[in-house]
Scaffold this motif. Structure first.
Motif, mmCIF file in Angstrom:
data_model
loop_
_atom_site.group_PDB
_atom_site.id
_atom_site.type_symbol
_atom_site.label_atom_id
_atom_site.label_comp_id
_atom_site.label_asym_id
_atom_site.label_seq_id
_atom_site.Cartn_x
_atom_site.Cartn_y
_atom_site.Cartn_z
ATOM 1 N N ASN A 136 -5.655 7.019 -5.155
ATOM 2 C CA ASN A 136 -6.650 8.079 -5.237
ATOM 3 C C ASN A 136 -6.157 9.267 -6.050
ATOM 4 O OD1 ASN A 136 -8.471 7.209 -3.438
ATOM 5 N ND2 ASN A 136 -8.011 8.729 -1.657
ATOM 6 N N ALA A 137 -4.827 9.232 -6.313
ATOM 7 C CA ALA A 137 -4.212 10.325 -7.312
ATOM 8 C C ALA A 137 -4.227 9.859 -8.860
ATOM 9 C CB ALA A 137 -2.767 10.102 -6.947
ATOM 10 N N PRO A 191 0.871 -1.274 0.160
ATOM 11 C CA PRO A 191 -0.056 -0.102 0.088
ATOM 12 C C PRO A 191 1.062 1.368 0.027
ATOM 13 C CG PRO A 191 -0.864 -1.604 1.670
ATOM 14 C CD PRO A 191 0.294 -2.018 1.073
ATOM 15 N N SER A 192 1.743 1.393 1.004
ATOM 16 C CA SER A 192 2.652 2.755 0.906
ATOM 17 C C SER A 192 3.348 2.870 -0.286
ATOM 18 C CB SER A 192 3.388 2.604 2.080
ATOM 19 O OG SER A 192 4.624 1.371 1.948
ATOM 20 N N LYS A 193 3.827 1.907 -0.984
ATOM 21 C CA LYS A 193 4.567 1.968 -2.212
ATOM 22 C C LYS A 193 3.600 2.348 -3.412
ATOM 23 C CE LYS A 193 8.026 -1.634 -1.247
ATOM 24 N NZ LYS A 193 8.527 -3.187 -1.495
ATOM 25 N N VAL A 194 2.401 1.604 -3.470
ATOM 26 C CA VAL A 194 1.362 2.115 -4.567
ATOM 27 C C VAL A 194 1.139 3.570 -4.366
ATOM 28 C CG1 VAL A 194 -1.034 1.621 -5.261
ATOM 29 C CG2 VAL A 194 0.558 -0.351 -4.774
ATOM 30 N N LEU A 195 0.797 4.089 -3.063
ATOM 31 C CA LEU A 195 0.503 5.494 -2.879
ATOM 32 C C LEU A 195 1.638 6.466 -3.470
ATOM 33 C CD1 LEU A 195 -1.529 7.686 -1.527
ATOM 34 C CD2 LEU A 195 -0.397 7.167 0.439
ATOM 35 N N ALA A 196 2.884 6.029 -2.986
ATOM 36 C CA ALA A 196 3.883 7.036 -3.213
ATOM 37 C C ALA A 196 4.050 7.235 -4.796
ATOM 38 C CB ALA A 196 5.213 6.585 -2.482
ATOM 39 N N THR A 197 4.072 6.012 -5.432
ATOM 40 C CA THR A 197 4.391 5.824 -6.914
ATOM 41 C C THR A 197 3.442 6.427 -7.517
ATOM 42 O OG1 THR A 197 5.585 3.558 -6.533
ATOM 43 C CG2 THR A 197 4.804 4.369 -8.740
ATOM 44 N N GLN A 225 1.294 8.781 -6.518
ATOM 45 C CA GLN A 225 1.219 10.281 -6.431
ATOM 46 C C GLN A 225 2.508 10.991 -7.166
ATOM 47 O OE1 GLN A 225 1.440 10.625 -1.954
ATOM 48 N NE2 GLN A 225 -0.682 10.901 -2.263
ATOM 49 N N ALA A 226 3.649 10.190 -7.204
ATOM 50 C CA ALA A 226 4.844 10.669 -7.959
ATOM 51 C C ALA A 226 4.577 11.077 -9.448
ATOM 52 C CB ALA A 226 5.944 9.808 -7.772
ATOM 53 N N VAL A 227 4.004 10.033 -10.015
ATOM 54 C CA VAL A 227 3.715 10.038 -11.566
ATOM 55 C C VAL A 227 2.629 11.279 -11.548
ATOM 56 C CG1 VAL A 227 2.681 9.176 -13.583
ATOM 57 C CG2 VAL A 227 4.255 7.697 -11.934
ATOM 58 N N LYS A 228 1.578 11.391 -10.905
ATOM 59 C CA LYS A 228 0.763 12.260 -11.030
ATOM 60 C C LYS A 228 1.225 13.836 -10.938
ATOM 61 C CE LYS A 228 -3.267 14.157 -12.097
ATOM 62 N NZ LYS A 228 -3.586 14.109 -13.325
ATOM 63 N N ASN A 229 2.143 14.013 -9.835
ATOM 64 C CA ASN A 229 2.570 15.186 -9.552
ATOM 65 C C ASN A 229 3.628 15.748 -10.858
ATOM 66 O OD1 ASN A 229 1.396 15.194 -7.248
ATOM 67 N ND2 ASN A 229 3.173 14.948 -5.831
ATOM 68 N N GLN A 230 4.380 14.680 -11.330
ATOM 69 C CA GLN A 230 5.177 14.897 -12.433
ATOM 70 C C GLN A 230 4.619 15.342 -13.430
ATOM 71 O OE1 GLN A 230 8.371 15.271 -11.599
ATOM 72 N NE2 GLN A 230 9.636 15.051 -13.681
ATOM 73 N N TYR A 231 3.374 14.673 -13.887
ATOM 74 C CA TYR A 231 2.836 14.877 -15.106
ATOM 75 C C TYR A 231 1.339 15.441 -14.941
ATOM 76 C CZ TYR A 231 6.785 12.243 -16.749
ATOM 77 O OH TYR A 231 7.946 11.928 -17.242
ATOM 78 N N GLU A 232 1.186 16.648 -14.134
ATOM 79 C CA GLU A 232 -0.057 17.036 -13.752
ATOM 80 C C GLU A 232 -0.965 17.464 -15.119
ATOM 81 O OE1 GLU A 232 1.151 20.401 -11.479
ATOM 82 O OE2 GLU A 232 0.938 19.401 -9.592
ATOM 83 N N ASP A 233 -0.494 17.427 -16.135
ATOM 84 C CA ASP A 233 -1.335 18.018 -17.199
ATOM 85 C C ASP A 233 -1.732 16.629 -18.307
ATOM 86 O OD1 ASP A 233 1.471 17.417 -18.133
ATOM 87 O OD2 ASP A 233 1.393 18.357 -19.814
ATOM 88 N N LYS A 234 -1.312 15.463 -17.539
ATOM 89 C CA LYS A 234 -1.703 14.203 -18.331
ATOM 90 C C LYS A 234 -2.704 13.449 -17.405
ATOM 91 C CE LYS A 234 2.456 13.673 -20.580
ATOM 92 N NZ LYS A 234 2.316 14.391 -21.873
ATOM 93 N N THR A 235 -3.656 12.674 -18.258
ATOM 94 C CA THR A 235 -4.480 11.878 -17.204
ATOM 95 C C THR A 235 -3.952 10.653 -17.158
ATOM 96 O OG1 THR A 235 -6.494 12.638 -18.579
ATOM 97 C CG2 THR A 235 -6.687 10.387 -17.743
ATOM 98 N N LEU A 236 -3.971 10.353 -15.696
ATOM 99 C CA LEU A 236 -2.998 9.203 -15.225
ATOM 100 C C LEU A 236 -4.024 8.014 -15.113
ATOM 101 C CD1 LEU A 236 -0.608 7.772 -14.092
ATOM 102 C CD2 LEU A 236 -1.345 8.877 -11.510
#
Length: 451
Positions: free
Chosen positions: A371-372, A327-333, A335-346
């Motif tokens: 959730n991200a 769970p902790s790895k899924v959450l962090a990973t 969030q990381a991709v969404k924050n890096q590519y905010e303009d893309k649909t994740l």
């Protein structure tokens, strides 16, 4: 020295076999099945067993040491013969400790981040041509092996796994290394088949901290409350050195790390990876690398294998695969991709593959983990539940656990592939998280789909 490996084909075991072969040891081994890349790598060095199976008649008093892998069972015929002859039997971590007793042992522990932090340290050492012995749990760019053992190196860098040592030694691996320099990156309940309660799991990290040699040090993630509690409660006479996520910015999909010399473009991204970088920096400084030299080297680090590994990119789309499953790895990973590519649909896809992730009692730990993601998908194979002896799961149970009503759930590999390959990936980021392969997914085909 004659060394025999029982279950030589494992990822860790075959790398240790190669390391000892390179050191000049006489190495033999056995296993009931060996897959690539282990098979090809053992064969290239003449270490592949002539036949699959267990052959107790090959276990003789001429063997100086037997190394027992987790894949073997406690009633393995070769193990029983070795015990009958009174041969010295080591678990994998026990033998690594024996090989490093005269060295300064640097051990990287934690529920998450330990492979990446270890990889960062080794990348920096390699960049500056500092020879160190090591054991790391992933294949790294610029390194032929995952284990290196020499007589000359002053340091031994070890990824400190909390899983069990061997079928006859139920201690976590990282309890056996007795570090001089240690790092603790995070604590988040995992491996519930071995550690059935959260308190039992946390206790293993307390033992790890208390096993640091007198006068040694623990560098620890001060942003993880459980890590702080464990480290600060320890009465071991060691130095306790906290680290924090450094300042950074993201501009047009590029991460810039704040340094005394100004913003530094780096290849990795995500808050969790920047936090890992901070821990790696302090360990490298303990090993004689100054801050400026660390930044020079880390700029070219592009990650450990299967850790946010880019598998494809097109004009407006990008895809990653990641080993994340807890769970902790899924959450962090995610969030990381969404924050890096905010303009893309994740589009984030998670395969429930491990014993813990497929256990109905553990599923609630995944609440909010996806959730991200703009589009969240979970895949699991009912056959995996049967193999692990677990009760069947329903799509409703999974959606309820993740607390996401729009969660898409697949149990059929072909149906999942149909979904994936029917996507229009324009302006999208795809994240595939699993310790498996979604029932046979070809990641090269996924990369091609982006174009």
């Amino acid at each position: 020295m004659n060394v025999h490996f029982i279950a030589i084909g494992g990822a860790a075991m075959h790398n240790l076999a190669l390391a000892l072969h390179n050191k000049g040891y006489q190495v033999t081994g056995s296993d009931d099945i060996i897959f690539n890349p282990s098979k090809a790598r053992l064969e290239a060095k003449g270490l592949l067993p002539k036949a699959y199976g267990w052959f107790p008649e090959t276990i003789t008093k001429n063997i100086d040491a037997v190394i027992l892998g987790m894949h073997a069972k406690a009633d393995n015929p070769e193990l029983l013969k070795a015990q009958e002859l009174g041969l010295k039997i080591y678990s994998y971590p026990e033998f690594l400790y024996e090989q490093s007793k005269s060295k300064t042992r640097v051990v990287i522990g934690g529920s998450h981040g330990k492979t990446t932090i270890t990889a960062m340290i080794l990348h920096v050492m390699h960049y500056h041509e500092r020879d160190v012995d090591f054991m790391v749990g992933a294949q790294l760019d610029g390194f032929d092996v995952m284990v290196k053992l020499t007589d000359d190196a002053d340091f031994m860098v070890l990824e400190g796994d909390e899983y069990l040592s061997s079928p006859i030694d139920r201690r976590p691996k990282f309890h056996l290394y007795k570090p001089n320099i240690a790092l603790l990156s995070g604590i988040a309940w995992d491996h519930i088949n071995v550690f059935p309660t959260y308190d039992n799991y946390v206790e293993q990290f307390k033992i790890f901290v208390d096993a640091i040699v007198n006068g040694g040090s623990i560098t620890y993630n001060a942003e993880d409350p459980e890590v702080v509690r464990v480290v600060e409660a320890s009465e071991n006479p060691i130095r306790k050195l906290p680290y924090y996520t450094p300042n950074y910015t993201v501009e047009a999909g590029e991460t810039l790390l704040e340094t005394p010399e100004g913003p530094l473009p780096i290849e990795i991204f995500g808050k969790h990876n920047l936090n890992n970088l901070a821990g790696a920096k302090w360990i490298c400084q303990h090993m004689g690398i100054d801050e400026t030299d660390f930044y020079e080297a880390i700029a070219s680090f592009n990650g450990a294998s299967k850790r946010l590994e880019k598998i494809g990119e097109a004009a407006s789309s990008i895809a990653f695969k990641d080993f994340a499953h807890s769970p902790s790895k899924v959450l962090a990973t995610t969030q990381a991709v969404k924050n890096q590519y905010e303009d893309k649909t994740l589009v984030a896809c998670l395969e429930l593959h491990t014993y813990s992730s497929l256990n109905a009692n553990f599923l609630q730990e995944y609440e909010g983990a996806l959730n991200a993601a703009d589009i969240a998908v979970v895949f699991y194979a009912p056959e995996a539940l049967e193999i692990k002896g677990l009760n069947a799961l329903t799509a409703e149970q999974i959606a309820q656990a993740f607390k996401r009503e729009d969660l898409i759930v697949y149990t059929n590999p072909e149906a999942f592939k149909t979904f994936l390959f029917s996507q229009n990936f324009k302006d999208k980021a795809l994240l595939l998280m699993s310790s498996g392969n979604y029932g046979g997914l070809n990641f090269d085909d996924v990369a091609a789909q982006l174009v």
